[in-house]
Design a protein around this motif. Structure first.
Motif, PDB file in Angstrom:
ATOM      1  N   GLU A 486      30.399 -12.031  17.627  1.00 42.66           N
ATOM      2  CA  GLU A 486      30.693 -12.000  16.189  1.00 42.66           C
ATOM      3  C   GLU A 486      31.642 -13.134  15.810  1.00 42.66           C
ATOM      4  OE1 GLU A 486      32.285  -8.120  15.537  1.00 42.66           O
ATOM      5  OE2 GLU A 486      30.511  -7.081  16.321  1.00 42.66           O
ATOM      6  N   LEU A 487      32.654 -13.362  16.625  1.00 41.91           N
ATOM      7  CA  LEU A 487      33.647 -14.395  16.305  1.00 41.91           C
ATOM      8  C   LEU A 487      33.051 -15.793  16.399  1.00 41.91           C
ATOM      9  CD1 LEU A 487      36.703 -12.888  18.222  1.00 41.91           C
ATOM     10  CD2 LEU A 487      36.414 -13.013  15.735  1.00 41.91           C
ATOM     11  N   LEU A 488      32.103 -15.990  17.295  1.00 45.22           N
ATOM     12  CA  LEU A 488      31.504 -17.315  17.459  1.00 45.22           C
ATOM     13  C   LEU A 488      30.666 -17.729  16.246  1.00 45.22           C
ATOM     14  CD1 LEU A 488      30.531 -17.131  21.235  1.00 45.22           C
ATOM     15  CD2 LEU A 488      32.041 -18.830  20.196  1.00 45.22           C
ATOM     16  N   ARG A 489      30.301 -16.787  15.408  1.00 48.37           N
ATOM     17  CA  ARG A 489      29.573 -17.136  14.188  1.00 48.37           C
ATOM     18  C   ARG A 489      30.471 -17.845  13.183  1.00 48.37           C
ATOM     19  NH1 ARG A 489      24.787 -14.156  13.950  1.00 48.37           N
ATOM     20  NH2 ARG A 489      24.647 -12.493  15.511  1.00 48.37           N
ATOM     21  N   ASN A 490      31.779 -17.709  13.383  1.00 44.16           N
ATOM     22  CA  ASN A 490      32.735 -18.336  12.467  1.00 44.16           C
ATOM     23  C   ASN A 490      33.194 -19.665  13.072  1.00 44.16           C
ATOM     24  OD1 ASN A 490      34.889 -19.115  10.862  1.00 44.16           O
ATOM     25  ND2 ASN A 490      35.715 -17.046  10.649  1.00 44.16           N
ATOM     26  N   PRO A 491      32.752 -20.800  12.549  1.00 44.07           N
ATOM     27  CA  PRO A 491      33.060 -22.094  13.157  1.00 44.07           C
ATOM     28  C   PRO A 491      34.524 -22.512  13.041  1.00 44.07           C
ATOM     29  CG  PRO A 491      31.928 -22.405  11.061  1.00 44.07           C
ATOM     30  CD  PRO A 491      31.904 -20.929  11.334  1.00 44.07           C
ATOM     31  N   THR A 492      35.331 -21.766  12.289  1.00 48.31           N
ATOM     32  CA  THR A 492      36.743 -22.153  12.140  1.00 48.31           C
ATOM     33  C   THR A 492      37.558 -21.796  13.372  1.00 48.31           C
ATOM     34  OG1 THR A 492      37.306 -20.043  11.075  1.00 48.31           O
ATOM     35  CG2 THR A 492      36.612 -21.873   9.641  1.00 48.31           C
ATOM     36  N   TYR A 493      37.055 -20.883  14.192  1.00 49.81           N
ATOM     37  CA  TYR A 493      37.782 -20.501  15.402  1.00 49.81           C
ATOM     38  C   TYR A 493      37.456 -21.458  16.546  1.00 49.81           C
ATOM     39  CZ  TYR A 493      38.812 -15.978  13.226  1.00 49.81           C
ATOM     40  OH  TYR A 493      39.251 -14.981  12.395  1.00 49.81           O
ATOM     41  N   LYS A 494      38.467 -21.872  17.288  1.00 56.18           N
ATOM     42  CA  LYS A 494      38.268 -22.639  18.511  1.00 56.18           C
ATOM     43  C   LYS A 494      37.869 -21.685  19.641  1.00 56.18           C
ATOM     44  CE  LYS A 494      39.917 -26.366  16.481  1.00 56.18           C
ATOM     45  NZ  LYS A 494      38.993 -27.458  16.066  1.00 56.18           N
ATOM     46  N   ILE A 495      37.231 -22.217  20.653  1.00 59.66           N
ATOM     47  CA  ILE A 495      36.783 -21.382  21.766  1.00 59.66           C
ATOM     48  C   ILE A 495      37.978 -20.727  22.459  1.00 59.66           C
ATOM     49  CG2 ILE A 495      35.548 -21.320  23.972  1.00 59.66           C
ATOM     50  CD1 ILE A 495      33.774 -21.798  21.515  1.00 59.66           C
ATOM     51  N   TYR A 496      39.047 -21.484  22.670  1.00 58.94           N
ATOM     52  CA  TYR A 496      40.204 -20.901  23.350  1.00 58.94           C
ATOM     53  C   TYR A 496      40.852 -19.818  22.497  1.00 58.94           C
ATOM     54  CZ  TYR A 496      43.491 -23.631  20.467  1.00 58.94           C
ATOM     55  OH  TYR A 496      44.206 -24.150  19.415  1.00 58.94           O
ATOM     56  N   GLU A 497      40.757 -19.944  21.160  1.00 59.87           N
ATOM     57  CA  GLU A 497      41.307 -18.911  20.274  1.00 59.87           C
ATOM     58  C   GLU A 497      40.486 -17.628  20.386  1.00 59.87           C
ATOM     59  OE1 GLU A 497      43.194 -21.584  16.634  1.00 59.87           O
ATOM     60  OE2 GLU A 497      41.063 -21.062  16.578  1.00 59.87           O
ATOM     61  N   ILE A 498      39.176 -17.773  20.425  1.00 62.29           N
ATOM     62  CA  ILE A 498      38.309 -16.599  20.579  1.00 62.29           C
ATOM     63  C   ILE A 498      38.560 -15.942  21.932  1.00 62.29           C
ATOM     64  CG2 ILE A 498      35.903 -15.844  20.803  1.00 62.29           C
ATOM     65  CD1 ILE A 498      35.162 -17.994  18.771  1.00 62.29           C
ATOM     66  N   SER A 499      38.746 -16.771  22.952  1.00 62.02           N
ATOM     67  CA  SER A 499      39.037 -16.244  24.280  1.00 62.02           C
ATOM     68  C   SER A 499      40.266 -15.336  24.242  1.00 62.02           C
ATOM     69  CB  SER A 499      39.272 -17.404  25.264  1.00 62.02           C
ATOM     70  OG  SER A 499      39.717 -16.927  26.509  1.00 62.02           O
TER      71      SER A 499
END
Length: 545
Positions: A486-499
């Motif tokens: 779900e979070l990866l659908r939002n391009p404003t988040y960086k991968i490390y932030e989602i992690s």
């Protein structure tokens, strides 16, 4: 390195004196033998390596001049010092003209004088040897650089479309092999089951795997004229063949299997390509190799015959039919229909592998929808043979591999469906699930859940697995992966932030788990799902019939 000396003289006393009056070994020399004439000397030279010959001129059977003539032809690097008498001056002149390095008078020389002459030759020999070695190294470097330059030029022509003027310049400057100018077939070689081979770790690295196969191919191709091997640096090797025969590819495959324990398949361009067509030939060969997705029993593949323009299809999935089967049919009937479904997809080769993988994704969504629990069921699934459904669909090399895996996975999924259609969990399990869904972003451990529910850790793990079908750790991981989707659908988040948002302090650790389940790394997944059309598995609410 020891300098080896042969003494040739018909007078035994001379030979004995030459051997005993000079401390040869102390100065790096070795007497390899002695001969009474040229014939004996030649016989000895056939058996022993030699650097310097101390030779008389007047000898029976074969004199020193004739010996020099024979040696100069067969062993041109051997140096001669002539042993002469006062009345041999005319012969000495002839010997010097023939290439003798020096001469000395038998009755007038001193051991020191002769040793000095031999030492000068020794130094000369070592200098020449070093020069030859340096020249050999330089020639080798030049050859390697020329080969690399030619390979890079061909690589550039294969991956990029070049103008006729650019190719003309390469031809004019002599940067293309002659056989390429005449036209050649483009062959793309790829290692079968690439991922499995790497996971076995026999080669320690991807680079070493390709390097090993490349070296094996290079050795085999030496016997074939008009061939050039090019490393594409993308898991594939290209062979440019001016003279093409399937037997050559059969031999390469056999060598790869024997010496590297890997199987290799080949895609071959449809026609012979001129230098202006190498990019198109490479495209054809890659498409041909891609046909292995539908033909895992073949190792040599050619482009699909043109069959007119392929009409785009949305889907061949009969959703209503599958819904009925999953609701009412027995497992054996469902599995038989899955075999038919795989065969139908096999017949759609003209649509391409990407389209077939999309059909499987739609089919998988239908199965998940049948299992209920909305999208949550996507991640509350046990793995099968160490893999998850998305990973298999996206990364399996062949359609047969996908079909076989799902034939093994589906019975487990259907069993889980029966367990979860009306899930009624014990209060302790419900409490654990609630904690995990609420606190998935924290560093939850099984010991924490046991403490908060008041049960022993081992007992809690067994109870949870029995009721849900999965381990506690896997359930938590799957919740985190679902949230990550779900979070990866939002391009404003960086991968490390989602992690960090889903409970992983190490983004590499997070990416590893995500790839294992999804078959894609997080960034690849983001690129895939953003902007996808309705009807895909990522947008399941509008799946088309």
């Amino acid at each position: 390195m020891t300098t080896r000396i042969l003494i040739v003289d018909d007078e035994i006393l001379v030979r004995v004196a030459l051997k005993t009056l000079i401390p040869w070994e102390e100065h790096g020399f070795e007497i390899i033998g002695e001969a009474a004439n040229g014939v004996e000397a030649l016989e000895l030279l056939e058996r022993e390596a030699c650097h310097i010959i101390l030779s008389d001129i007047r000898m029976p059977e074969m004199n020193g001049l004739d010996l020099m003539n024979h040696v100069r032809v067969k062993w041109p690097d051997i140096k001669f010092i002539i042993l002469s008498n006062h009345n041999d001056f005319e012969y000495v002149q002839k010997a010097l003209r023939l290439g003798a390095a020096d001469y000395t008078l038998k009755l007038a020389y001193t051991p020191e004088e002769l040793l000095d002459k031999c030492k000068r030759l020794q130094q000369s020999f070592h200098s020449e040897q070093q020069e030859r070695s340096e020249k050999h190294k330089l020639d080798y470097r030049i050859k390697v650089l020329e080969s690399k330059s030619a390979e890079l030029t061909l690589l550039d022509l294969l991956v990029k479309q070049r103008s006729r003027l650019e190719v003309d310049h390469l031809q004019r400057d002599g940067n293309l092999p002659a056989f390429v100018l005449e036209g050649c077939r483009v062959i793309v070689a790829g290692v079968d089951h690439y991922r499995q081979v790497l996971e076995e770790n026999r080669f320690q690295s991807e680079q070493l795997l390709i390097y090993t196969v490349s070296n094996i191919f290079a050795e085999i191709l030496k016997k074939y004229e008009k061939c050039q091997l090019v490393d594409m640096h993308n898991r594939k090797l290209v062979i440019l063949a001016g003279s093409y025969a399937e037997g050559m590819l059969d031999e390469l495959k056999a060598a790869g299997s024997t010496f590297a324990k890997v199987n290799v398949s080949f895609g071959v361009s449809g026609d012979s390509c001129s230098p202006y067509q190498l990019n198109e030939g490479f495209r054809q060969a890659e498409l041909a190799l891609g046909r292995r997705f539908f033909h895992e029993d073949r190792h040599i593949l050619y482009p699909l015959a043109e069959a007119g323009e392929v009409q785009p299809k949305v889907s061949i999935l009969r959703s209503g039919h599958w819904d009925t089967l999953l609701e009412t049919a027995e497992e054996a009937v469902i599995l038989e229909e899955l075999r038919h479904w795989t065969a139908w997809l096999q017949a759609e080769e003209a649509m391409g592998a990407a389209w077939v993988r999309e059909q499987w994704l739609q089919w998988l969504h239908l199965v998940f929808r049948h299992m209920g629990q909305s999208g949550d069921i996507l991640y509350v699934m046990p793995e099968h043979q160490g893999r998850y459904p998305f990973d298999v669909i996206r990364n399996a090399e062949t359609l047969g591999e996908i079909g076989s895996w799902f034939l093994g996975w589906l019975p487990e999924a259907l069993t889980l469906t029966g367990q979860n259609s009306q899930p009624v969990y014990r209060d302790e399990v419900k409490q654990m699930i609630a904690i995990m869904e609420e606190e998935y972003a924290s560093s939850l451990k099984v010991a924490d859940l046991a403490r908060r529910t008041g049960f022993a850790e081992n007992y809690l793990s067994v109870m949870f697995k029995k009721e849900t079908g999965v381990k506690i750790v896997d359930y938590l991981t799957q919740i985190r992966m679902q949230k990550a989707r779900e979070l990866l659908r939002n391009p404003t988040y960086k991968i490390y932030e989602i992690s960090e948002m889903v409970g992983y302090a190490d983004s590499n650790h997070f990416s590893k788990y995500f790839k294992k389940i999804e078959g894609l790394f997080p960034l690849e997944y983001r690129k895939t799902v953003i902007g996808r059309k309705p009807g895909s598995l990522e947008n399941p609410s509008k799946t088309k019939e």
